[in-house]
Motif scaffolding. Structure first.
Motif, short mmCIF file in Angstrom:
data_model
loop_
_atom_site.label_atom_id
_atom_site.label_comp_id
_atom_site.label_asym_id
_atom_site.label_seq_id
_atom_site.Cartn_x
_atom_site.Cartn_y
_atom_site.Cartn_z
N PRO A 113 0.82 -1.23 0.00
CA PRO A 113 0.00 0.00 0.00
C PRO A 113 0.85 1.26 0.00
CG PRO A 113 -0.86 -1.59 1.58
CD PRO A 113 0.46 -2.12 1.13
N ALA A 114 1.95 1.25 0.77
CA ALA A 114 2.80 2.45 0.83
C ALA A 114 3.47 2.72 -0.52
CB ALA A 114 3.86 2.30 1.91
N LEU A 115 3.92 1.65 -1.20
CA LEU A 115 4.57 1.83 -2.49
C LEU A 115 3.58 2.17 -3.60
CD1 LEU A 115 7.12 -1.13 -2.31
CD2 LEU A 115 7.57 1.30 -2.03
N THR A 116 2.30 1.88 -3.36
CA THR A 116 1.27 2.22 -4.35
C THR A 116 1.18 3.74 -4.54
OG1 THR A 116 0.00 0.26 -3.77
CG2 THR A 116 -1.18 1.99 -4.92
N ILE A 117 1.38 4.47 -3.45
CA ILE A 117 1.21 5.93 -3.51
C ILE A 117 2.20 6.59 -4.48
CG2 ILE A 117 1.31 8.06 -2.17
CD1 ILE A 117 0.16 6.54 0.19
N PRO A 118 3.53 6.39 -4.33
CA PRO A 118 4.43 7.04 -5.30
C PRO A 118 4.26 6.49 -6.71
CG PRO A 118 5.64 5.56 -3.83
CD PRO A 118 4.28 5.68 -3.27
N ALA A 119 3.97 5.18 -6.84
CA ALA A 119 3.84 4.61 -8.18
C ALA A 119 2.67 5.23 -8.94
CB ALA A 119 3.66 3.09 -8.08
N VAL A 120 1.50 5.31 -8.30
CA VAL A 120 0.32 5.86 -8.97
C VAL A 120 0.49 7.37 -9.19
CG1 VAL A 120 -2.17 6.24 -8.78
CG2 VAL A 120 -1.18 4.06 -8.08
N THR A 121 1.09 8.05 -8.21
CA THR A 121 1.29 9.50 -8.36
C THR A 121 2.17 9.82 -9.55
OG1 THR A 121 1.13 9.78 -5.95
CG2 THR A 121 2.13 11.57 -7.19
N VAL A 122 3.28 9.12 -9.69
CA VAL A 122 4.18 9.37 -10.83
C VAL A 122 3.48 9.05 -12.15
CG1 VAL A 122 6.31 8.59 -11.94
CG2 VAL A 122 6.28 9.02 -9.48
N LEU A 123 2.73 7.95 -12.16
CA LEU A 123 2.04 7.56 -13.39
C LEU A 123 1.05 8.64 -13.84
CD1 LEU A 123 1.49 5.31 -15.48
CD2 LEU A 123 -0.29 4.44 -13.94
N ILE A 124 0.25 9.15 -12.90
CA ILE A 124 -0.74 10.18 -13.27
C ILE A 124 -0.05 11.50 -13.56
CG2 ILE A 124 -2.71 11.50 -12.41
CD1 ILE A 124 -3.61 9.06 -10.89
N ALA A 125 1.04 11.80 -12.83
CA ALA A 125 1.75 13.06 -13.10
C ALA A 125 2.32 13.08 -14.52
CB ALA A 125 2.88 13.24 -12.08
N VAL A 151 -5.52 10.59 -5.90
CA VAL A 151 -5.97 9.31 -6.45
C VAL A 151 -5.12 8.16 -5.92
CG1 VAL A 151 -6.24 8.00 -8.59
CG2 VAL A 151 -6.89 10.41 -8.52
N ALA A 152 -3.81 8.41 -5.80
CA ALA A 152 -2.91 7.37 -5.30
C ALA A 152 -3.24 7.01 -3.86
CB ALA A 152 -1.47 7.85 -5.40
N THR A 153 -3.64 7.98 -3.07
CA THR A 153 -4.01 7.71 -1.68
C THR A 153 -5.24 6.81 -1.61
OG1 THR A 153 -3.14 9.87 -1.06
CG2 THR A 153 -4.55 8.78 0.53
N ILE A 154 -6.22 7.10 -2.46
CA ILE A 154 -7.42 6.25 -2.50
C ILE A 154 -7.06 4.84 -2.98
CG2 ILE A 154 -9.68 5.96 -3.56
CD1 ILE A 154 -9.85 9.01 -3.75
N ALA A 155 -6.20 4.78 -4.00
CA ALA A 155 -5.77 3.47 -4.52
C ALA A 155 -5.06 2.67 -3.42
CB ALA A 155 -4.86 3.67 -5.72
N ALA A 156 -4.20 3.35 -2.64
CA ALA A 156 -3.49 2.66 -1.55
C ALA A 156 -4.47 2.17 -0.48
CB ALA A 156 -2.47 3.61 -0.93
N LEU A 157 -5.52 2.96 -0.24
CA LEU A 157 -6.54 2.54 0.72
C LEU A 157 -7.25 1.27 0.25
CD1 LEU A 157 -8.18 3.19 3.29
CD2 LEU A 157 -9.70 4.58 1.87
N VAL A 158 -7.59 1.24 -1.04
CA VAL A 158 -8.26 0.04 -1.60
C VAL A 158 -7.33 -1.16 -1.54
CG1 VAL A 158 -9.25 -0.94 -3.69
CG2 VAL A 158 -9.75 1.44 -3.08
N VAL A 159 -6.06 -0.94 -1.88
CA VAL A 159 -5.08 -2.04 -1.83
C VAL A 159 -4.93 -2.54 -0.39
CG1 VAL A 159 -2.64 -2.62 -2.12
CG2 VAL A 159 -3.83 -1.31 -3.88
N GLY A 160 -4.89 -1.60 0.56
CA GLY A 160 -4.79 -1.98 1.97
C GLY A 160 -5.98 -2.79 2.43
N TRP A 161 -7.18 -2.37 2.01
CA TRP A 161 -8.39 -3.14 2.34
C TRP A 161 -8.31 -4.56 1.78
CZ3 TRP A 161 -12.11 1.44 1.15
CH2 TRP A 161 -12.49 2.05 2.36
N ALA A 162 -7.90 -4.66 0.49
CA ALA A 162 -7.83 -5.98 -0.15
C ALA A 162 -6.79 -6.87 0.52
CB ALA A 162 -7.50 -5.80 -1.64
#
Length: 332
Positions: A113-125, A151-162
């Protein structure tokens, strides 16, 4: 189109939920003042986009809210924090043994979940500027990075839930409340200090500092001018807690008019080293709450200023090194 204000609404909604949770917590020792504090913060973030702005600004396009309402909310939150009316409650959470068992079972997957945040942020940026629906761009130009972070924060939240599959999906808000209450009012300092830096710049503090420096520093004394610039960056950062807030003041006062225009310093290395000098002040001040108050709160350190005490010798040494670098590299 999705703009930066959507992220502020998201943050405001989270703070509002925290405030409502506290309001329903009958065992909280400072129930109502805490609830008012976080609800006002949430409401301010949500309403900020609708406060009357100058003609041509994004705020002027929306229905407006009188700015005095937002100012009043800021004053009330400052009074609540200033009189010590905030404090942590007792939030039901897992035991230390349960957390250790969970960590041993999932091991390195906990970092996903923590690594999801920078990965998604860079991708959208990088690619967010090309996203479109029906020929219309999805994101407002210039907001890709901030929107990507949200968006990355929400994605990390979903990944954390899963990954963790909590019995109650609301546990994310409960744990968020626990961390937020541990940090307390210091969570607001970065925003407040950024605003303070803007106010200082608009008030012409940099110009007045420049007038004083012109009377103190001899016209051709490069060493003295460099020392004043470096110490000024560190000193203003000590007061304001943010090197980015100190930078426009000292650059307008000393960096540009004296070191660049009069003495011929190269701007790029001069200002880069100047920022590093400012960060030496960051190491020594509780005003830099996100660096020096939040980590001790999260780590539950006994001495909340212990981190600063340890960092001071390093800051002094780094400041001396930066002064030496500033005397060499910008003038080569």
């Amino acid at each position: 189109m999705i703009g930066a204000e959507w992220i502020y609404w998201l943050c405001g909604g989270f703070f509002f939920i925290v405030g409502v949770q506290i309001a329903f917590d009958r065992e909280h020792p400072k129930r109502w003042t805490n609830a008012i504090f976080w609800c006002l913060l949430g409401a301010s973030l949500c309403a900020g986009s609708f406060v009357a702005g100058p003609a041509g600004s994004p705020a002027a396009l929306h229905p407006t809210i009188p700015s005095w309402l937002l100012g009043g909310a800021v004053i009330v939150t400052a009074l609540i924090a200033g009189f010590g009316l905030t404090g942590p409650g007792t939030v039901r959470t897992t035991t230390e043994a349960e957390r250790e068992a969970s960590a041993a079972r999932r091991r390195n997957l906990l970092f996903v979940p923590a690594l999801t945040i920078p990965a998604v942020t860079v991708l959208i940026a990088i690619e967010g500027g090309r996203l479109s629906i029906g020929g219309h761009l999805l994101l407002v130009a210039g907001t890709q990075t901030l929107v990507g972070l949200g968006v990355a924060t929400i994605a990390a939240l979903v990944v954390g839930w899963a990954l963790l599959r909590p019995k109650n999906p609301a546990v994310a808000f409960t744990e968020g409340r626990r961390l937020l209450e541990s940090i307390g009012w210091a969570a607001l300092l970065p925003q407040m200090l950024s605003t303070l830096g803007l106010l200082f710049t608009q008030a012409g503090v940099g110009t007045q500092v420049g007038v004083i420096v012109h009377h103190i520093v001899p016209e051709h004394s490069r060493v003295l001018a460099v020392i004043v610039y470096a110490l000024g960056m560190a000193g203003f950062t000590l007061i304001m807690g943010n090197a980015f807030a100190a930078f426009p003041i000292m650059t307008a006062a000393v960096g540009w008019p004296i070191l660049v225009q009069q003495m011929g310093a190269h701007p790029a290395p001069l200002f880069a080293i100047g920022m590093l000098a400012g960060f030496c002040g960051t190491l020594c001040t509780p005003m830099a709450a996100n660096f020096n108050l939040v980590p001790p709160a999260l780590l539950e350190m006994r001495d909340k200023y212990g981190q600063i005490k340890v960092q001071i010798p390093t800051a002094i040494l780094l400041l001396a090194v930066n002064v030496c670098f500033m005397l060499i590299f910008p003038f080569r």
